[in-house]
Design a protein around this motif. Structure first.
Motif, short mmCIF file in Angstrom:
data_model
loop_
_atom_site.label_atom_id
_atom_site.label_comp_id
_atom_site.label_asym_id
_atom_site.label_seq_id
_atom_site.Cartn_x
_atom_site.Cartn_y
_atom_site.Cartn_z
N ALA A 157 0.82 -1.22 0.00
CA ALA A 157 0.00 0.00 0.00
C ALA A 157 0.85 1.27 0.00
O ALA A 157 0.60 2.17 -0.81
CB ALA A 157 -0.97 -0.01 1.17
N PRO A 158 1.85 1.40 0.85
CA PRO A 158 2.67 2.62 0.79
C PRO A 158 3.41 2.77 -0.53
O PRO A 158 3.61 3.89 -1.01
CB PRO A 158 3.65 2.45 1.95
CG PRO A 158 3.06 1.45 2.85
CD PRO A 158 2.20 0.57 2.00
N VAL A 177 -1.91 15.33 1.43
CA VAL A 177 -0.92 14.24 1.35
C VAL A 177 0.25 14.54 2.27
O VAL A 177 0.71 13.67 3.02
CB VAL A 177 -0.44 14.04 -0.10
CG1 VAL A 177 0.73 13.08 -0.17
CG2 VAL A 177 -1.58 13.55 -0.97
N SER A 203 1.66 6.75 -6.91
CA SER A 203 0.54 7.53 -7.44
C SER A 203 0.84 9.02 -7.48
O SER A 203 0.11 9.78 -8.12
CB SER A 203 -0.71 7.28 -6.59
OG SER A 203 -0.58 7.89 -5.32
N PHE A 225 0.94 4.08 -2.96
CA PHE A 225 0.67 5.47 -2.61
C PHE A 225 1.78 6.37 -3.13
O PHE A 225 1.52 7.41 -3.73
CB PHE A 225 0.55 5.59 -1.08
CG PHE A 225 0.24 6.97 -0.60
CD1 PHE A 225 -1.01 7.52 -0.78
CD2 PHE A 225 1.21 7.72 0.04
CE1 PHE A 225 -1.30 8.80 -0.34
CE2 PHE A 225 0.94 9.00 0.49
CZ PHE A 225 -0.32 9.54 0.30
#
Length: 141
Positions: free
Chosen positions: A25-26, A64, A32, A29
């Motif tokens: 997931a990181p 963010v 992206s 992230f």
């Protein structure tokens, strides 16, 4: 009759058993961020986006930027993810709410300006048509 699990290969093995989903997931992230920066670049370059909306999309970077240290703090201070620390998660998510407000208010403003310009153009065309259709006064003395 025993239950049988349906297998739809290759979709039932989309993630190999040795993939650590907690670290995936990181990474996604972080990856992206590049497409989003490209989106901002071309949105700015187009010059067609209302200023407040454009600011809203840039303000998302503040969300963010605040979420990353908040997540680190949640992990070190509380030993859990940011989603499980309500006061910290709520504060970070409030920036997302502000971002959405900027985007929506800017789009609303842009729509209103476009409608006003369209009405002004229509009125100018109508006045021009009326002036062309009006008979010229005779200049006989």
């Amino acid at each position: 009759m025993p239950l049988q699990v349906a297998q739809v290969f290759p979709f039932d093995q989309a993630w190999a058993p040795d993939v650590n989903t907690a670290s995936l997931a990181p990474q996604l992230f972080a990856m992206s961020l590049f497409p989003y920066l490209c989106f901002l670049f071309y949105l700015t370059k187009s010059g067609k986006t209302p200023k407040l909306t454009l600011f809203g999309f840039y303000f998302l970077l503040a969300f963010v930027g605040a979420t990353i240290p908040a997540g680190i703090y949640a992990k070190t201070a509380y030993g859990t993810s940011l989603a499980n620390v309500d006061w910290l998660h709520g504060a970070a998510e409030s920036l997302l709410t502000v971002t959405n407000l900027f985007v929506v208010l800017g789009l609303r403003q842009g729509i209103r300006e476009a409608e006003a310009a369209k009405k002004a153009d229509a009125a100018a065309e109508e006045a021009k048509a009326e002036a062309a259709a009006a008979p010229e006064p005779s200049k006989r003395a």
